[in-house]
Write a protein that holds these residues in place. Structure first.
Motif, short mmCIF file in Angstrom:
data_model
loop_
_atom_site.label_atom_id
_atom_site.label_comp_id
_atom_site.label_asym_id
_atom_site.label_seq_id
_atom_site.Cartn_x
_atom_site.Cartn_y
_atom_site.Cartn_z
N ASP A 118 0.83 -1.21 0.00
CA ASP A 118 0.00 0.00 0.00
C ASP A 118 0.86 1.26 0.00
OD1 ASP A 118 -2.26 -1.57 0.00
OD2 ASP A 118 -2.62 -1.39 2.16
N GLN A 119 1.93 1.25 0.80
CA GLN A 119 2.83 2.41 0.85
C GLN A 119 3.49 2.64 -0.51
OE1 GLN A 119 6.46 1.84 3.03
NE2 GLN A 119 6.76 4.03 3.46
N GLU A 120 3.95 1.55 -1.12
CA GLU A 120 4.62 1.65 -2.41
C GLU A 120 3.65 2.08 -3.51
OE1 GLU A 120 7.77 -1.93 -1.27
OE2 GLU A 120 6.09 -2.31 -2.63
N ARG A 121 2.43 1.56 -3.46
CA ARG A 121 1.42 1.93 -4.46
C ARG A 121 1.15 3.43 -4.42
NH1 ARG A 121 -2.63 -0.07 -7.55
NH2 ARG A 121 -1.98 -2.22 -7.08
N ALA A 122 0.99 3.98 -3.20
CA ALA A 122 0.73 5.42 -3.07
C ALA A 122 1.91 6.23 -3.59
CB ALA A 122 0.44 5.76 -1.62
N ALA A 123 3.13 5.76 -3.27
CA ALA A 123 4.33 6.49 -3.70
C ALA A 123 4.49 6.43 -5.21
CB ALA A 123 5.56 5.92 -3.00
N LEU A 124 4.26 5.27 -5.80
CA LEU A 124 4.38 5.14 -7.26
C LEU A 124 3.34 5.99 -7.98
CD1 LEU A 124 5.11 1.31 -7.53
CD2 LEU A 124 6.65 3.15 -8.26
N GLN A 125 2.13 6.06 -7.42
CA GLN A 125 1.12 6.91 -8.02
C GLN A 125 1.55 8.37 -7.96
OE1 GLN A 125 -2.03 5.91 -9.60
NE2 GLN A 125 -1.41 7.92 -10.35
N ASP A 126 2.14 8.78 -6.82
CA ASP A 126 2.63 10.15 -6.70
C ASP A 126 3.79 10.43 -7.65
OD1 ASP A 126 0.74 10.90 -4.90
OD2 ASP A 126 2.10 11.20 -3.20
N LEU A 127 4.63 9.43 -7.85
CA LEU A 127 5.74 9.61 -8.78
C LEU A 127 5.21 9.82 -10.20
CD1 LEU A 127 8.73 9.66 -9.51
CD2 LEU A 127 8.72 7.16 -9.59
N ALA A 128 4.23 9.02 -10.59
CA ALA A 128 3.64 9.19 -11.91
C ALA A 128 3.02 10.58 -12.05
CB ALA A 128 2.58 8.11 -12.16
N ASP A 129 2.32 11.04 -11.00
CA ASP A 129 1.70 12.36 -11.04
C ASP A 129 2.76 13.46 -11.11
OD1 ASP A 129 -0.77 11.16 -10.90
OD2 ASP A 129 -0.98 11.44 -8.73
N ALA A 130 3.87 13.28 -10.36
CA ALA A 130 4.92 14.29 -10.35
C ALA A 130 5.59 14.41 -11.72
CB ALA A 130 5.97 13.95 -9.28
N LEU A 131 5.57 13.32 -12.48
CA LEU A 131 6.20 13.33 -13.80
C LEU A 131 5.29 13.89 -14.89
CD1 LEU A 131 8.01 9.83 -13.74
CD2 LEU A 131 9.07 12.08 -13.46
N ALA A 136 3.63 5.48 -18.14
CA ALA A 136 2.86 4.33 -18.64
C ALA A 136 3.30 3.04 -17.98
CB ALA A 136 3.01 4.23 -20.15
N LEU A 137 4.61 2.89 -17.73
CA LEU A 137 5.13 1.70 -17.07
C LEU A 137 4.58 1.61 -15.65
CD1 LEU A 137 7.11 -0.74 -17.17
CD2 LEU A 137 8.89 0.82 -16.32
N ILE A 138 4.58 2.75 -14.94
CA ILE A 138 4.04 2.77 -13.58
C ILE A 138 2.56 2.39 -13.58
CG2 ILE A 138 3.51 4.26 -11.60
CD1 ILE A 138 6.07 5.86 -12.30
N GLU A 139 1.82 2.93 -14.52
CA GLU A 139 0.38 2.65 -14.58
C GLU A 139 0.12 1.17 -14.86
OE1 GLU A 139 -0.92 5.46 -17.50
OE2 GLU A 139 -1.31 7.03 -16.01
N ARG A 140 0.93 0.57 -15.71
CA ARG A 140 0.78 -0.85 -15.99
C ARG A 140 1.08 -1.68 -14.74
NH1 ARG A 140 4.65 -2.59 -20.28
NH2 ARG A 140 3.55 -4.59 -20.06
N ALA A 141 2.12 -1.25 -13.99
CA ALA A 141 2.46 -1.97 -12.77
C ALA A 141 1.34 -1.87 -11.73
CB ALA A 141 3.77 -1.43 -12.19
N LEU A 142 0.79 -0.66 -11.59
CA LEU A 142 -0.28 -0.46 -10.60
C LEU A 142 -1.55 -1.21 -11.00
CD1 LEU A 142 0.19 3.34 -9.73
CD2 LEU A 142 1.02 1.31 -8.49
N ALA A 143 -1.72 -1.43 -12.30
CA ALA A 143 -2.88 -2.18 -12.78
C ALA A 143 -2.66 -3.69 -12.73
CB ALA A 143 -3.22 -1.75 -14.21
#
Length: 547
Positions: A439-452, A536-543
């Protein structure tokens, strides 16, 4: 030249340290033979492996270092023990049953299971020479069969016959009681079967230059020790060769330390000075086992060259010869990147530092410039993330990251891109294991995608991190093409989500996005792979699409 020689005489680089030991042999006068002789030995009882190449490469480094500190000419002989008896069939060869029929024959009389040469040793000798030639090594190949049968060893063999008792006195205490009963430093080559026989010497006739032994069928036979009628046992043979040729330097593996000791004693008994020696640590395979020609484990020279340029292998061989090293496929990317790091450093170094730089011992002062604007480890991750099937796909990303680079202007990079695709498909792809984020990593990866997604969002992530750390420094200039800026964004997101230690954040990135436990500096990877592609890579991982 004087400055170079002075610097070389004080350099702590191991080839110079070895070269100075050789030079001490001739402080009073130059060698009578007119040159300093370096030698490497090779047993062609199995296919050539990378350890053999390493010995030639390292000895060449010492030879070149010697030439920097002395004007005495040098020569390197690569000596093949191809008259040894064929004692067992290597498990990695074809025609296993047929080869068993050739046991105990000299290796040059054993059939070639590959059908390309007159004998098994000739096949292996040719493979070794072809490989050494491809590296441009300067050496003289020597065959034990040729040296014994042509008479080149006759004088030394007659001296060994005369001093037979001294040789036996040195060898017998090193053997078990049963072996002592039958041991002889001479191995007759049976005129009946052609086998290299391990039998006692029953009589010696120094005046005639002959020995008498008993055949397995009971017949006693007298043969001369000259002309290829006998071969010497391993340690006496080594010593006899040193004495006959006047060898000044030969290195060998740590497992041969006792052999060096005994052979040196025998060499002195033959009236000659043994060579200077270096005992290097052995290479191990991925299981920690010593690599072996008969087992065919570890890396072959051809296998290394399937995934990296030759210079990376020479670089690997330079490193700490007295330290044991694991020699398997996963050392290749590290060796490639370190080699190019040293190339980039070389032009800006002073003479002392250059002489300590490994690339000096590969190229001398004419070290080439590195055109690897993308590290090999980064290329591997690019191949992974992009599922690249060829280097043209890789160049689609490289060209955006380094528009000044092309296959024509950066040939080493172009070659490395092809190697990376091959290495990825052979080793990385079959073992990749993606995992779902916590859960912590998911939130951080989503924020990283948003920051980019925008410079404003990226700067906001950095500002949030600064505020939490009490840092009131001005924000950096936003630049999504800059490795350092992108790394700052990744770093900030990890800090903002409370990863302690922060390396846990980067481990999560590698395991979730790249299917590996470690990876490149991720800001550099984003710049190479592309910001949009990383999102796109992050989004695929989160999905869950990568698992």
């Amino acid at each position: 030249m004087t400055d170079l020689r002075d610097a070389a005489m004080s350099s702590k680089a191991w080839p110079f340290e070895e070269a100075r030991r050789v030079l001490k042999r001739y402080q009073k006068q130059a060698p009578e033979k007119g040159y300093v002789l370096f030698q490497t030995g090779y047993g062609p009882s199995g296919l050539p492996h990378i350890g053999t190449f390493g010995e030639v490469a390292r000895t060449t480094m010492v030879r070149r270092a010697f030439e920097q500190i002395s004007d005495i000419p040098t020569k390197l002989i690569c000596f093949s023990d191809d008259m040894d008896g064929f004692r067992k069939v290597p498990t990695n060869l074809p025609m296993q049953e047929e080869l068993k029929e050739d046991l105990n024959l000299p290796l040059t009389k054993v059939r070639d299971p590959f059908g390309t040469h007159a004998g098994f040793a000739q096949h292996n000798n040719a493979r070794l020479c072809a490989f050494l030639d491809s590296y441009g090594f300067e050496y003289e190949f020597a065959s034990a069969t040729d040296y014994y049968t042509s008479g080149k060893f006759d004088e030394a063999l007659l001296i060994a016959l005369e001093r037979f008792d001294k040789i036996q006195e040195i060898m017998l205490p090193t053997l078990g009681a049963e072996r002592q009963e039958t041991y002889s430093c001479f191995l007759p080559v049976s005129p009946k079967t052609g086998h290299v026989l391990q039998v006692p010497t029953l009589e010696r006739n120094v005046a005639k230059g002959t020995i008498v032994y008993q055949e397995p069928d009971g017949e006693k036979i007298e043969i001369p020790v000259t002309g290829g009628n006998v071969k010497m046992q391993w340690k006496p043979d080594w010593a006899m060769r040193w004495a006959a040729l006047g060898v000044d330097y030969e290195m060998s593996g740590k497992d041969l330390i006792d052999s060096v000791t005994q052979s040196s004693k025998i060499c002195r008994a033959l009236g000659a000075r043994p060579p200077e020696s270096l005992s290097y640590e052995l290479f191990n395979d991925e299981q920690g086992q010593k690599i072996s020609k008969s087992k065919g484990n570890g890396l072959s020279m051809e296998e290394w060259l399937r995934y990296a340029a030759p210079e990376s292998l020479q670089y690997f061989m330079y490193l700490k010869p007295k330290t044991a090293k694991r020699l398997y496929f996963d050392v290749i990317p590290k060796a490639v990147d370190e080699y190019h790091q040293q190339l980039r450093a070389f032009p800006g170094q002073d003479l002392k530092a250059q002489l300590n730089n490994p690339v000096y011992h590969l190229h001398g002062q004419d070290a080439p410039q590195s055109d690897m604007v993308v590290p090999f480890s980064m290329l591997l991750n690019l191949a992974s993330a992009s599922s690249a099937e060829d280097k043209d796909t890789m160049w689609g990303f490289i060209a955006k990251y380094a528009p000044e680079a092309s296959a024509e202007t950066h040939p080493n990079l172009d070659q490395a891109a092809g190697f990376a695709v091959r290495y990825f498909n052979d080793f990385v792809k079959p073992t990749k294991t993606y995992r779902a984020p916590t859960d912590q990593e998911r939130a951080a990866l989503q924020d990283l995608a948003d920051a980019l997604r925008s410079e404003e969002a990226a700067l906001a992530a950095i500002a949030k991190k600064n505020a939490a750390m009490g840092n009131d420094d001005a924000l950096p200039t936003a630049d999504f093409s800059d490795d350092d800026f992108l790394q700052s964004v990744v770093f900030a997101v990890g800090k903002n989500h409370g990863f302690e230690p922060l390396r846990d954040w980067f481990t999560a990135i590698y395991e979730v996005l790249l299917g590996a436990s470690q990876g490149p500096r991720f800001g550099g990877f984003i710049a190479l792979y592309g910001v949009a592609e990383t999102i796109a890579l992050i989004e695929r991982a989160l999905a869950g699409e990568l698992i």
